[in-house]
Write a protein that holds these residues in place. Structure first.
Motif, PDB file in Angstrom:
ATOM      1  N   ILE A 161       6.646  -3.762   4.455  1.00 45.21           N
ATOM      2  CA  ILE A 161       7.332  -3.888   3.162  1.00 45.21           C
ATOM      3  C   ILE A 161       8.081  -5.204   3.058  1.00 45.21           C
ATOM      4  O   ILE A 161       7.999  -5.909   2.040  1.00 45.21           O
ATOM      5  CB  ILE A 161       8.298  -2.706   2.954  1.00 45.21           C
ATOM      6  N   PHE A 162       8.795  -5.592   4.097  1.00 42.19           N
ATOM      7  CA  PHE A 162       9.675  -6.761   3.990  1.00 42.19           C
ATOM      8  C   PHE A 162       8.980  -8.069   4.366  1.00 42.19           C
ATOM      9  O   PHE A 162       9.635  -9.113   4.423  1.00 42.19           O
ATOM     10  CB  PHE A 162      10.945  -6.540   4.811  1.00 42.19           C
ATOM     11  N   HIS A 163       7.662  -8.015   4.599  1.00 38.74           N
ATOM     12  CA  HIS A 163       6.883  -9.248   4.660  1.00 38.74           C
ATOM     13  C   HIS A 163       6.328  -9.618   3.290  1.00 38.74           C
ATOM     14  O   HIS A 163       5.727 -10.682   3.124  1.00 38.74           O
ATOM     15  CB  HIS A 163       5.732  -9.120   5.677  1.00 38.74           C
ATOM     16  N   LEU A 164       6.521  -8.743   2.317  1.00 40.66           N
ATOM     17  CA  LEU A 164       6.107  -9.043   0.956  1.00 40.66           C
ATOM     18  C   LEU A 164       7.087 -10.021   0.310  1.00 40.66           C
ATOM     19  O   LEU A 164       8.207 -10.208   0.785  1.00 40.66           O
ATOM     20  CB  LEU A 164       6.050  -7.755   0.121  1.00 40.66           C
ATOM     21  N   VAL A 194      -0.786  -3.421   0.902  1.00 42.28           N
ATOM     22  CA  VAL A 194       0.355  -2.933   1.674  1.00 42.28           C
ATOM     23  C   VAL A 194       0.744  -1.533   1.219  1.00 42.28           C
ATOM     24  O   VAL A 194       1.033  -0.654   2.034  1.00 42.28           O
ATOM     25  CB  VAL A 194       1.551  -3.904   1.546  1.00 42.28           C
ATOM     26  N   ALA A 195       0.762  -1.319  -0.101  1.00 43.34           N
ATOM     27  CA  ALA A 195       1.121  -0.001  -0.634  1.00 43.34           C
ATOM     28  C   ALA A 195       0.167   1.075  -0.125  1.00 43.34           C
ATOM     29  O   ALA A 195       0.588   2.160   0.286  1.00 43.34           O
ATOM     30  CB  ALA A 195       1.118  -0.038  -2.157  1.00 43.34           C
ATOM     31  N   MET A 196      -1.118   0.767  -0.108  1.00 41.31           N
ATOM     32  CA  MET A 196      -2.106   1.728   0.364  1.00 41.31           C
ATOM     33  C   MET A 196      -1.950   1.964   1.865  1.00 41.31           C
ATOM     34  O   MET A 196      -1.995   3.115   2.342  1.00 41.31           O
ATOM     35  CB  MET A 196      -3.518   1.238   0.054  1.00 41.31           C
ATOM     36  N   GLY A 197      -1.734   0.892   2.620  1.00 43.15           N
ATOM     37  CA  GLY A 197      -1.587   1.026   4.066  1.00 43.15           C
ATOM     38  C   GLY A 197      -0.350   1.824   4.450  1.00 43.15           C
ATOM     39  O   GLY A 197      -0.412   2.710   5.302  1.00 43.15           O
ATOM     40  N   VAL A 198       0.791   1.522   3.811  1.00 45.75           N
ATOM     41  CA  VAL A 198       2.032   2.245   4.102  1.00 45.75           C
ATOM     42  C   VAL A 198       1.896   3.714   3.702  1.00 45.75           C
ATOM     43  O   VAL A 198       2.337   4.616   4.420  1.00 45.75           O
ATOM     44  CB  VAL A 198       3.219   1.583   3.370  1.00 45.75           C
ATOM     45  N   GLY A 199       1.276   3.950   2.547  1.00 50.28           N
ATOM     46  CA  GLY A 199       1.064   5.328   2.106  1.00 50.28           C
ATOM     47  C   GLY A 199       0.215   6.112   3.086  1.00 50.28           C
ATOM     48  O   GLY A 199       0.513   7.273   3.401  1.00 50.28           O
TER      49      GLY A 199
END
Length: 313
Positions: A161-164, A194-199
């Motif tokens: 998240i915080f590499h975005l 990132v959203a898909m991966g984190v989810g």
């Protein structure tokens, strides 16, 4: 190339839509937080002092209580401060720290509930092998792996998240640094990935633990049903009641947060749903374990109440 202004701090506006209720929320959440803290510390102290509770089940319960304390410490203290403050800003680094120190104990909690389900499975389905399968060294390893799993998930999610890149608005429509509202503030082509991966990481961890618990209880129920006496069945199931109740509460509220359907959500709705998991679930856990565990209640009375009221025993 577009010129973006990088965000260096965020504004938490989760309770801004309840301006007249903020003092009431503060008092309510403060009382619930203090009760959660006291309840979990009481469980840990009781297990520590009472030698009869030095068993795998209560070792896991201690670890679970510690994870609850750390989780609420990471979230609720900041939330209480914001309810009394007009400045609800949080720095980039503090936001990242809050996310990590809430995700780590939060997922450790799920892993520990899974381990406790395995403990009940071994105790009921393989009682003669219990001391071998749940040796002190093995139990310590299970707790260590649970904490390590929470650490890995926390690092993966927070780092992703915080590499975005965050640009434009810096208002988080939530009372803490949570993944969905932060993703709405991110910009760049990698946001969807990132959203898909984190989810996938979050849902896989939750569902994986949930499925293992369901599988454990499938074997447990099958074994209990083969017990000939009603008293024996009741005694066997009573050892699982508190754990099963906490599992239902934990996964019931977690599913509201992580598995809710996509679509337009009001700020009020997101805030209230978040409160159920952030405040209510940790509040209910020590109550459930204390009230539904006869052995723990007797140990608490023996350890603490007898010192205040000697004639009560």
């Amino acid at each position: 190339m577009l010129n973006y202004t990088s965000v260096t701090e965020f504004i938490l506006i989760g309770f801004s839509t309840f301006p007249h209720l903020q003092l009431m929320f503060f008092l309510l959440f403060l009382l619930m937080y203090l009760f959660t803290l006291l309840g979990n510390l009481l469980i840990v102290a009781t297990v520590w002092k009472e030698r009869s509770l030095h068993t795998p089940m209560y070792l896991f319960l201690c670890a679970l209580s510690i994870s609850e304390v750390l989780y609420t410490f990471a979230i609720i203290q900041r939330m209480l401060a914001d309810l009394l403050s007009t400045d609800c800003s949080i720095s980039f680094a503090a936001c990242a720290s809050q996310m990590f120190f809430s995700f780590r104990p939060g997922f450790t909690h799920s892993f520990l509930l899974t381990v406790m389900g395995y403990d009940r499975y071994v105790a009921i389905c393989h009682p003669l092998r219990y001391n071998t399968l749940m040796s002190p060294r093995g139990c310590t390893c299970l707790v260590a792996w649970s904490w390590a799993g929470g650490l890995v998930v926390g690092l993966v999610v927070t780092s992703a998240i915080f590499h975005l890149t965050f640009c434009g608005s810096n208002e988080i429509h939530y009372f803490g640094c949570h993944v969905p509202p932060l993703l709405k503030l991110a910009c760049g082509t990698e946001v969807q990935v990132v959203a898909m991966g984190v989810g996938l990481v979050c849902i896989a961890a939750l569902l994986g633990c949930g499925l293992l618990i369901v599988l454990s209880y499938a074997f447990i129920v099958a074994t209990i049903l083969r017990i000939p006496s009603a008293e024996g069945r009741h005694k066997a199931f009573s050892t699982c009641a508190s754990h099963l109740t906490v599992v239902v509460v934990h996964y019931g509220f977690a599913s509201v947060i992580y598995l809710k359907p996509k679509g337009p959500q009001s700020l009020e709705g997101d805030t209230l749903m978040g409160i159920t998991y952030t405040v209510l679930t940790p509040f209910l856990s020590p109550i459930i374990f204390s009230l539904r565990n006869k052995e723990l209640k007797i140990a608490m009375k023996k350890t603490f109440l007898s010192k205040l009221y000697p004639s009560s025993l």
